[in-house]
Design a protein around this motif. Structure first.
Motif, PDB file in Angstrom:
ATOM      1  N   PHE A 333      10.888  59.142 133.960  1.00 43.98           N
ATOM      2  CA  PHE A 333      12.250  59.517 132.677  1.00 43.98           C
ATOM      3  C   PHE A 333      12.385  58.426 132.088  1.00 43.98           C
ATOM      4  O   PHE A 333      13.625  58.666 131.663  1.00 43.98           O
ATOM      5  CB  PHE A 333      13.348  60.039 133.551  1.00 43.98           C
ATOM      6  N   ASN A 334      11.597  57.359 131.989  1.00 41.89           N
ATOM      7  CA  ASN A 334      12.145  55.998 130.927  1.00 41.89           C
ATOM      8  C   ASN A 334      13.096  55.637 131.706  1.00 41.89           C
ATOM      9  O   ASN A 334      14.240  55.558 130.202  1.00 41.89           O
ATOM     10  CB  ASN A 334      11.866  56.407 129.181  1.00 41.89           C
ATOM     11  N   LEU A 335      13.390  55.199 131.898  1.00 40.55           N
ATOM     12  CA  LEU A 335      15.207  55.296 132.961  1.00 40.55           C
ATOM     13  C   LEU A 335      15.142  53.786 132.831  1.00 40.55           C
ATOM     14  O   LEU A 335      14.243  53.006 132.816  1.00 40.55           O
ATOM     15  CB  LEU A 335      15.901  55.752 134.268  1.00 40.55           C
ATOM     16  N   LYS A 336      16.962  53.481 132.261  1.00 40.04           N
ATOM     17  CA  LYS A 336      16.403  52.033 131.553  1.00 40.04           C
ATOM     18  C   LYS A 336      17.575  51.128 132.469  1.00 40.04           C
ATOM     19  O   LYS A 336      18.683  51.826 132.279  1.00 40.04           O
ATOM     20  CB  LYS A 336      16.395  51.391 130.355  1.00 40.04           C
ATOM     21  N   TYR A 337      18.111  49.867 131.817  1.00 40.43           N
ATOM     22  CA  TYR A 337      19.213  49.506 132.374  1.00 40.43           C
ATOM     23  C   TYR A 337      19.345  47.593 131.456  1.00 40.43           C
ATOM     24  O   TYR A 337      18.288  47.746 131.357  1.00 40.43           O
ATOM     25  CB  TYR A 337      19.869  49.380 133.355  1.00 40.43           C
ATOM     26  N   ARG A 338      20.093  47.486 130.995  1.00 40.72           N
ATOM     27  CA  ARG A 338      19.751  46.099 130.807  1.00 40.72           C
ATOM     28  C   ARG A 338      20.489  44.163 132.080  1.00 40.72           C
ATOM     29  O   ARG A 338      21.786  44.940 132.154  1.00 40.72           O
ATOM     30  CB  ARG A 338      20.754  46.053 129.498  1.00 40.72           C
ATOM     31  N   ASP A 339      19.717  44.549 132.087  1.00 41.18           N
ATOM     32  CA  ASP A 339      19.727  42.939 133.232  1.00 41.18           C
ATOM     33  C   ASP A 339      20.694  41.963 132.175  1.00 41.18           C
ATOM     34  O   ASP A 339      20.977  42.028 131.345  1.00 41.18           O
ATOM     35  CB  ASP A 339      18.175  42.418 133.711  1.00 41.18           C
ATOM     36  N   ALA A 340      21.365  40.557 132.725  1.00 42.98           N
ATOM     37  CA  ALA A 340      21.972  39.521 132.723  1.00 42.98           C
ATOM     38  C   ALA A 340      21.349  39.152 131.452  1.00 42.98           C
ATOM     39  O   ALA A 340      22.154  38.094 130.341  1.00 42.98           O
ATOM     40  CB  ALA A 340      22.011  38.973 134.302  1.00 42.98           C
ATOM     41  N   GLY A 341      20.326  39.289 131.679  1.00 45.13           N
ATOM     42  CA  GLY A 341      19.415  38.158 130.346  1.00 45.13           C
ATOM     43  C   GLY A 341      18.591  38.832 128.805  1.00 45.13           C
ATOM     44  O   GLY A 341      18.599  38.589 128.390  1.00 45.13           O
ATOM     45  N   GLY A 342      19.427  40.237 129.082  1.00 47.09           N
ATOM     46  CA  GLY A 342      19.530  40.728 127.632  1.00 47.09           C
ATOM     47  C   GLY A 342      17.925  42.161 127.895  1.00 47.09           C
ATOM     48  O   GLY A 342      17.895  42.738 126.572  1.00 47.09           O
ATOM     49  N   GLU A 343      17.527  41.873 128.744  1.00 48.16           N
ATOM     50  CA  GLU A 343      16.136  41.947 128.701  1.00 48.16           C
ATOM     51  C   GLU A 343      16.145  43.705 129.331  1.00 48.16           C
ATOM     52  O   GLU A 343      16.855  44.142 130.734  1.00 48.16           O
ATOM     53  CB  GLU A 343      15.099  41.499 129.811  1.00 48.16           C
ATOM     54  N   ILE A 344      15.277  44.665 128.836  1.00 50.94           N
ATOM     55  CA  ILE A 344      15.523  45.485 129.668  1.00 50.94           C
ATOM     56  C   ILE A 344      14.286  46.520 130.873  1.00 50.94           C
ATOM     57  O   ILE A 344      13.484  45.925 130.520  1.00 50.94           O
ATOM     58  CB  ILE A 344      14.911  47.149 128.442  1.00 50.94           C
TER      59      ILE A 344
END
Length: 499
Positions: A333-344
């Motif tokens: 489902f191409n689920l994402k979140y942005r981590d503390a370093g701004g990476e997906i």
């Protein structure tokens, strides 16, 4: 092919043709997968005459205390051949069902879950994306919508979904929860996100496998999905195991076993992900302080899982709770979140069910308690029995019923409620009145005990003058005379402490 017209103006619902293949079923969401019914057990040998006099019936000594017999005796549910495998909960059974859901909702506030309500029907496209159509189609109900017929080629070229595309009734909630997660941008600060859902589910179980409440086609789950980071897996699993233990303790089902099911021979995903996931589950299991065992190669093809198998009062084993990790649905489902370093990054999904099927849990509790429900869960908490047929005594009995039910906050013989609507915080209980004509007081008391009513409250001239009731417990123990307010406070305390 069997077909049922749900609404001639909207949808055509039909059963997918069932193909039975040995050992080929590949359930996608094991947390949502009902366990097969246990093989029928031979009736126990008759007890010797001396034991019959001293030993009360229990689930292990009385064959008439299976959940279907209890349900008939207590008027809990019925099933119609016009909708096989779908339960009609009667008023008493509905009270139990609703209390189980209310209990879980209270705990969700404590454990940080947010309840959602999701659709029960999705297009085939979704099920293909999730992998269910490939792995679970034979157990799903197919639904066909009416729409833009003859536009398939054009719609495909334009990347549009067809209105008349084939649909499927959902057998589990995970794809819908993925759509909810994907409806907004997510940051690591948002995680973990815990979605809980009681929406009805449908599975095309073979008609020969249907059995009471333990194997049905329409059912409900205390289903939840946790979206978290890899670093949060261990703590989320440990919290879920504590949640399981707390629930089983309230239901007085403390005897259960824990199993870790590891990577099967055929799996998808990276080996490193599997090793990380299994390590996290082992670490969480060790925090429980309980023994656990490994089922080598028994995990789902997309992730390892923890199975919890409990024992009831008769020593029968039931799998209800399941916790499993899933690295694959987030990718599908191409689920994402942005981590503390701004990476997906892609989140991890924890599929989690504690009661499992609410219907099956009700069956387990019926047999575990032999139909003698604890007060807080009981469908019949008290019956008021007038000792005479005098109109004033019957009127007093009805006033007691209204006060103990919570409909009024004072003991009054007025039939109209003092306020037009109850406050949300009002505590209510199920109390009825048995003023049946032609029956002695003793017979009405015995009938209340036979119905497994928790308390029988006898009222006569003396009790009417004192504003009291004579209290008798379900087992026939005389608890003496108490004021109506004392009884109401007793009810509040029993419910508060899950007794």
């Amino acid at each position: 092919m069997r077909r049922f017209i749900a609404n001639p103006l909207s949808l055509r619902v039909q059963l997918l043709p069932r193909v039975v293949l040995a050992n080929t079923r590949r359930p996608y969401c094991v947390a949502c997968e009902p366990t097969p019914p246990q093989a029928p057990q031979a009736p126990p040998a008759p007890a010797p005459p001396s034991a019959k006099k001293s030993t009360p019936p229990s689930p292990s000594t009385a064959t008439d205390l299976d959940h279907q017999s209890i349900a008939v005796a207590q008027g809990l549910y019925t099933i119609s051949p016009l909708t096989p495998g779908s339960v009609f909960f009667l008023p008493h059974g509905t009270r139990i069902f609703n209390k189980l859901l209310a209990f879980m909702r209270k705990q969700y506030s404590l454990y940080g879950y947010e309840e959602v309500i999701s659709p029960i029907i999705y297009k085939k496209t979704l099920w293909e994306q999730s992998g269910h159509w490939e792995n679970y189609a034979e157990d799903m109900f197919s639904v066909t919508g009416r729409g833009a017929e003859g536009e398939a080629a054009k719609a495909k070229q334009e990347g549009r979904y067809l209105e008349d595309e084939e649909y499927g009734l959902k057998p589990m909630n995970c794809p819908g929860h993925c759509l909810i997660y994907a409806s907004d941008d997510r940051s690591y600060r948002d995680l973990p996100i815990r979605y809980a859902d009681f929406s009805p589910l449908h599975r095309n179980e073979a008609s020969g496998a249907l059995q009471g409440l333990t194997r049905v086609r329409r059912f409900h789950q205390d289903d939840a999905h946790i979206f978290c980071t890899p670093a949060q897996i261990t703590s989320e699993i440990a919290d879920t195991l504590r949640f399981v233990h707390a629930v089983f303790t309230v239901f007085q089902l403390p005897s259960y076993e824990l199993f870790l099911s590891t990577r099967p021979e055929k799996y998808i995903g990276e080996l490193a992900e599997w090793e990380q996931a299994e390590g996290a589950l082992k670490e969480a299991l060790n925090t429980t302080g309980r023994e656990w065992a490994v089922k080598e190669g028994d995990g789902a093809f997309y992730g390892p899982k923890i199975d919890i198998v409990l024992k009831d009062a008769a020593g029968r084993r039931h799998q209800t709770a399941t916790i499993q990790l899933d690295f694959q649905l987030p990718h599908r489902f191409n689920l994402k979140y942005r981590d503390a370093g701004g990476e997906i990054q892609a989140p991890v999904i924890v599929h989690r069910a504690i009661l499992g099927s609410v219907e099956r849990t009700m069956a387990i509790l019926m047999e575990h308690t032999a139909g003698k429900w604890p007060f807080w869960l009981s469908p019949r908490q008290a019956t008021v029995v007038p000792a005479t047929t005098a109109p004033e005594v019957i009127a007093y009995a009805e006033a007691v019923q209204r006060r103990l039910s919570g409909v009024t906050n004072t003991l009054t013989t007025a039939t109209e409620p003092p306020i037009p609507i109850l406050e949300m915080a009002t505590r209510t209980f199920f109390v009825d009145v048995d003023a049946s004509e032609g029956k002695t007081l003793g017979k009405r008391v015995r009938e209340a005990q036979k119905r497994r009513v928790n308390f029988t409250l006898v009222v006569g001239q003396k009790e009417m003058e004192n504003g009291s009731v004579a209290v008798r417990s379900r087992d026939g123990k005389q608890l003496g005379e108490k004021t109506v307010e004392e009884v109401y406070q007793m009810f509040l305390e029993l419910e508060k402490t899950y007794q």
